[in-house]
Design a protein around this motif. Structure first.
Motif, PDB file in Angstrom:
ATOM      1  N   LEU A 317     -27.343   8.452  44.885  1.00  0.00           N
ATOM      2  CA  LEU A 317     -26.047   8.022  44.565  1.00  0.00           C
ATOM      3  C   LEU A 317     -25.872   6.503  44.699  1.00  0.00           C
ATOM      4  O   LEU A 317     -24.972   5.699  44.101  1.00  0.00           O
ATOM      5  N   VAL A 318     -26.835   5.792  45.263  1.00  0.00           N
ATOM      6  CA  VAL A 318     -26.734   4.492  45.440  1.00  0.00           C
ATOM      7  C   VAL A 318     -26.982   3.553  44.085  1.00  0.00           C
ATOM      8  O   VAL A 318     -26.500   2.711  43.937  1.00  0.00           O
ATOM      9  N   ASP A 319     -28.142   4.506  43.257  1.00  0.00           N
ATOM     10  CA  ASP A 319     -28.515   3.996  42.208  1.00  0.00           C
ATOM     11  C   ASP A 319     -27.454   4.105  40.909  1.00  0.00           C
ATOM     12  O   ASP A 319     -27.830   3.732  39.816  1.00  0.00           O
ATOM     13  N   VAL A 320     -26.433   5.038  41.143  1.00  0.00           N
ATOM     14  CA  VAL A 320     -25.262   5.139  40.231  1.00  0.00           C
ATOM     15  C   VAL A 320     -24.888   3.722  39.640  1.00  0.00           C
ATOM     16  O   VAL A 320     -24.393   2.984  40.551  1.00  0.00           O
ATOM     17  N   ASP A 321     -24.927   3.685  38.377  1.00  0.00           N
ATOM     18  CA  ASP A 321     -24.343   2.461  37.723  1.00  0.00           C
ATOM     19  C   ASP A 321     -22.799   2.130  38.325  1.00  0.00           C
ATOM     20  O   ASP A 321     -21.942   2.843  38.070  1.00  0.00           O
ATOM     21  N   ARG A 322     -22.598   0.874  38.418  1.00  0.00           N
ATOM     22  CA  ARG A 322     -21.291   0.596  38.838  1.00  0.00           C
ATOM     23  C   ARG A 322     -20.214   0.472  37.785  1.00  0.00           C
ATOM     24  O   ARG A 322     -19.314   1.032  37.845  1.00  0.00           O
ATOM     25  N   GLY A 323     -20.516   0.575  36.618  1.00  0.00           N
ATOM     26  CA  GLY A 323     -19.970   0.637  35.326  1.00  0.00           C
ATOM     27  C   GLY A 323     -19.399   2.161  35.036  1.00  0.00           C
ATOM     28  O   GLY A 323     -18.228   2.442  34.866  1.00  0.00           O
ATOM     29  N   LEU A 324     -20.417   3.017  35.439  1.00  0.00           N
ATOM     30  CA  LEU A 324     -20.025   4.429  35.602  1.00  0.00           C
ATOM     31  C   LEU A 324     -18.930   4.678  36.576  1.00  0.00           C
ATOM     32  O   LEU A 324     -18.169   5.576  36.342  1.00  0.00           O
ATOM     33  N   ALA A 382     -22.595   1.052  52.219  1.00  0.00           N
ATOM     34  CA  ALA A 382     -23.603   1.137  53.325  1.00  0.00           C
ATOM     35  C   ALA A 382     -24.807   0.309  53.054  1.00  0.00           C
ATOM     36  O   ALA A 382     -25.466  -0.326  53.713  1.00  0.00           O
ATOM     37  N   GLU A 383     -25.343   0.297  51.574  1.00  0.00           N
ATOM     38  CA  GLU A 383     -26.508  -0.426  51.171  1.00  0.00           C
ATOM     39  C   GLU A 383     -26.025  -1.800  51.028  1.00  0.00           C
ATOM     40  O   GLU A 383     -26.928  -2.810  51.276  1.00  0.00           O
ATOM     41  N   PHE A 384     -24.958  -2.091  50.514  1.00  0.00           N
ATOM     42  CA  PHE A 384     -24.868  -3.552  49.839  1.00  0.00           C
ATOM     43  C   PHE A 384     -23.674  -4.283  50.522  1.00  0.00           C
ATOM     44  O   PHE A 384     -23.405  -5.455  50.445  1.00  0.00           O
TER      45      PHE A 384
END
Length: 453
Positions: A317-324, A382-384
């Motif tokens: 889920l962290v890698d889900v594209d921001r645009g998506l 949490a990641e960024f």
């Protein structure tokens, strides 16, 4: 207001009648209140004489002599009920509606005024794209609110209650030292129209924002306005395309005229005209509304299920594209709009049916998508770390989660016949101001908290 406590079904009858009468052209809000008082008195008298709720309501409506024309229209629209038999009487020839030249003149003047405002805004603010984006709603919505104010004959107190927030929002959007381009500026530009639309809604309901029925009327109006505006836009696009083709054949270029005049006047002007058409053609649109919701609800369910499959296959889920994620937010908002419009178009007195079950499936799918999105957003935070965009999106999704979850719970209660449909209607209308409050927070508070970045 009533002389005695009436049964729930009778209250639903009266609420439906009131909502219908409130949308008539020549009946003011004060007149509606007076007529409802008279209706309730008639119902109470008839009940005292031994009639049951339904009989008392039907006979009382027929006795409202000053409402013959409105009652005939009401009977035609609800021809599946006994109202048609009791109130459908021959029309008087002198009741034919006169041409509404005066209202048309006001509408055209406001449409041209909105076009002039947009044209002036493009001339004065066009060099600063961020400033123009922040003020786009302020160039158009005052004219729409002005139409409602004229139409509803707002008192000075209500007009001031609408105008003062308009002015305050304009001051905030133009005085705040936004960093351009910046996140808080973009968020302010996106959320300001939400606040402005709800302020226009206060004018639409004649200041009676606390009335559940009037708020639902505004929800219905919003959906119908979207339909009419889309139809006008499509029709205008076809005409302009044909004109382009013809002029190109003779060697003329319409593009400069298109950019400088047609779009600046046509886009905002069509909004005012569409609002007038919705007001003038309520009966036609109300027949379209149930059809549209029945067509798009199953399609939307399929789309949400497909999106769930896409999210499930997207990996971490962290890698889900921001645009998506942004696109998914937009889809959830559209689902909410469909839900509101579907509820506003439904017969509140009808028993649960297939499309109520489909509505529950729609809510369940939307909740599943929202839960996945919230998890993805929290993982990204949490990641960024925090940012204005992430907090705004997170707040919107939390609001949607609460709204959709309680709507699903009420729908289950309705399907099990433990709650009336009116409870689901009231929840939708009473939750609407929460979105306006959140949009105002994003516009006013976020820039201060995040240093106008």
């Amino acid at each position: 207001m009533g002389l005695m406590e009436l049964h729930t079904e009778l209250e639903a009858h009266i609420g439906r009648w009131r909502g219908y009468v409130q949308r008539r052209q020549a009946i003011s809000a004060a007149d509606v209140e007076e007529m409802e008082d008279h209706l309730r008195e008639q119902v109470a008298d008839l009940q005292a004489n031994g009639l049951d709720d339904d009989e008392a309501f039907l006979v009382a409506i027929r006795r409202l002599g000053n409402l013959d024309a409105v009652s005939r229209e009401f009977a035609r629209e609800h021809s599946d009920r006994l109202w048609k038999q009791l109130v459908l009487v021959p029309e008087d020839l002198d009741d034919a509606a006169a041409p509404r030249w005066r209202e048309l003149g006001v509408v055209l003047a406001l449409a041209v005024g909105a076009g002039v405002a947009v044209k002036a805004g493009l001339a004065w603010l066009g060099d600063d794209g961020g400033l123009l984006a922040r003020n786009a709603g302020l160039l158009v919505f005052p004219f729409l609110a002005g139409y409602f104010a004229w139409k509803r004959r707002l008192t000075g107190r209500v007009a001031a209650a609408v105008a003062i927030p308009f002015v305050a929002l304009a001051v905030v959007l133009n005085v705040y030292p936004f960093g351009s381009p910046g996140s808080t500026e973009l968020l302010a530009a996106l959320h300001a129209p939400v606040v402005l639309w709800l302020l226009a809604g206060v004018a639409y309901v004649g200041g009676k924002w606390r009335s559940d029925g009037r708020r639902m009327d505004f929800v219905r109006f919003t959906g119908e306005l979207a339909i009419y505006y889309t139809l006008l836009a499509l029709g205008g696009a076809v005409l302009i395309g044909l004109m382009f083709g013809v002029l190109q054949i003779v060697g003329l270029d319409l593009e400069p005229v298109m950019e400088d005049w047609i779009l600046p006047f046509g886009v905002p002007g069509a909004l005012i005209v569409a609002a007038w058409l919705v007001e003038a053609k309520q009966n036609v649109v109300e027949n379209i509304a149930p059809v549209l919701t029945r067509v798009f609800m199953p399609l939307t369910i399929v789309m949400l299920l497909a999106l769930l499959a896409v999210l499930a296959s997207a990996g971490g889920l962290v890698d889900v594209d921001r645009g998506l994620l942004i696109l998914m937010n937009a889809i959830l908002v559209l689902v909410l709009c469909l839900l509101l419009y579907s509820i506003s178009a439904r017969d509140s007195l009808a028993a649960p049916g297939l499309f109520d079950i489909l509505q529950l499936v729609l809510l369940a799918a939307a909740l599943a998508v929202d839960a996945v999105m919230l998890t993805a957003m929290l993982s990204r935070i949490a990641e960024f770390g925090f940012s204005p965009n992430k907090i705004a999106a997170l707040g919107l999704n939390l609001l949607l989660l609460v709204h959709l979850a309680w709507a699903a719970w009420l729908t289950i209660g309705f399907l099990r016949r433990r709650r009336p449909f009116g409870a689901l209607e009231r929840w939708q209308t009473r939750y609407l101001p929460v979105y306006g409050a959140w949009a105002a927070i994003v516009v006013v508070v976020f820039p201060l908290v995040f240093g106008f970045a």
